[in-house]
Design a protein around this motif. Sequence first.
Motif, short mmCIF file in Angstrom:
data_model
loop_
_atom_site.label_atom_id
_atom_site.label_comp_id
_atom_site.label_asym_id
_atom_site.label_seq_id
_atom_site.Cartn_x
_atom_site.Cartn_y
_atom_site.Cartn_z
N PHE A 126 0.83 -1.20 0.00
CA PHE A 126 0.00 0.00 0.00
C PHE A 126 0.86 1.26 0.00
N VAL A 127 1.87 1.27 0.85
CA VAL A 127 2.70 2.46 0.96
C VAL A 127 3.56 2.66 -0.28
N THR A 128 4.14 1.59 -0.81
CA THR A 128 5.09 1.76 -1.91
C THR A 128 4.42 1.91 -3.26
N LYS A 129 3.25 1.36 -3.46
CA LYS A 129 2.64 1.41 -4.79
C LYS A 129 1.41 2.29 -4.84
N ILE A 130 0.42 2.03 -4.00
CA ILE A 130 -0.85 2.75 -4.09
C ILE A 130 -0.69 4.19 -3.62
#
Length: 139
Positions: A89-93
């Motif tokens: 979630f943190v790195t992509k979205i």
Amino acid sequence: NFKVTILMSLIGLITYLKNPENYLEILLYSCSLALSLKVTEAKSVKSTWEWRTGTFAVLAGFINLLIFGQLAPCIGIYVVMFFTIARTFVTKILLMFAFFIAAFLLVFHMLLGDTGSVFKKLNIDSLFKVLIGGTTGVE
């Protein structure tokens, strides 16, 4: 004998600091210590920084509990899945939404910047509302 003890203590400290999970524990212990000390004049009323320190200590304690939960055989796999999903979630979205939010912020600031004091102060709550609304569709 004393020199060997000091050398072994330094080696143990270096090995302790090589593990990144231990930094979370150091932050947790220092925030808890800062919260428990009486720094302000009023004994019953906590100031703003004390509430923020306490909130961060509770969050760090919960994350530390999750890290220790990885060792338990019955819930360890669920903790690993939670950390994997959170990392995704943190790195992509969140990274993808950051570009969209910045683009819309710039456009709305250019279009509505001279109309009043609406865009004079950036409110963090509205950024979270945009992020939650974009991921779940719920306001």
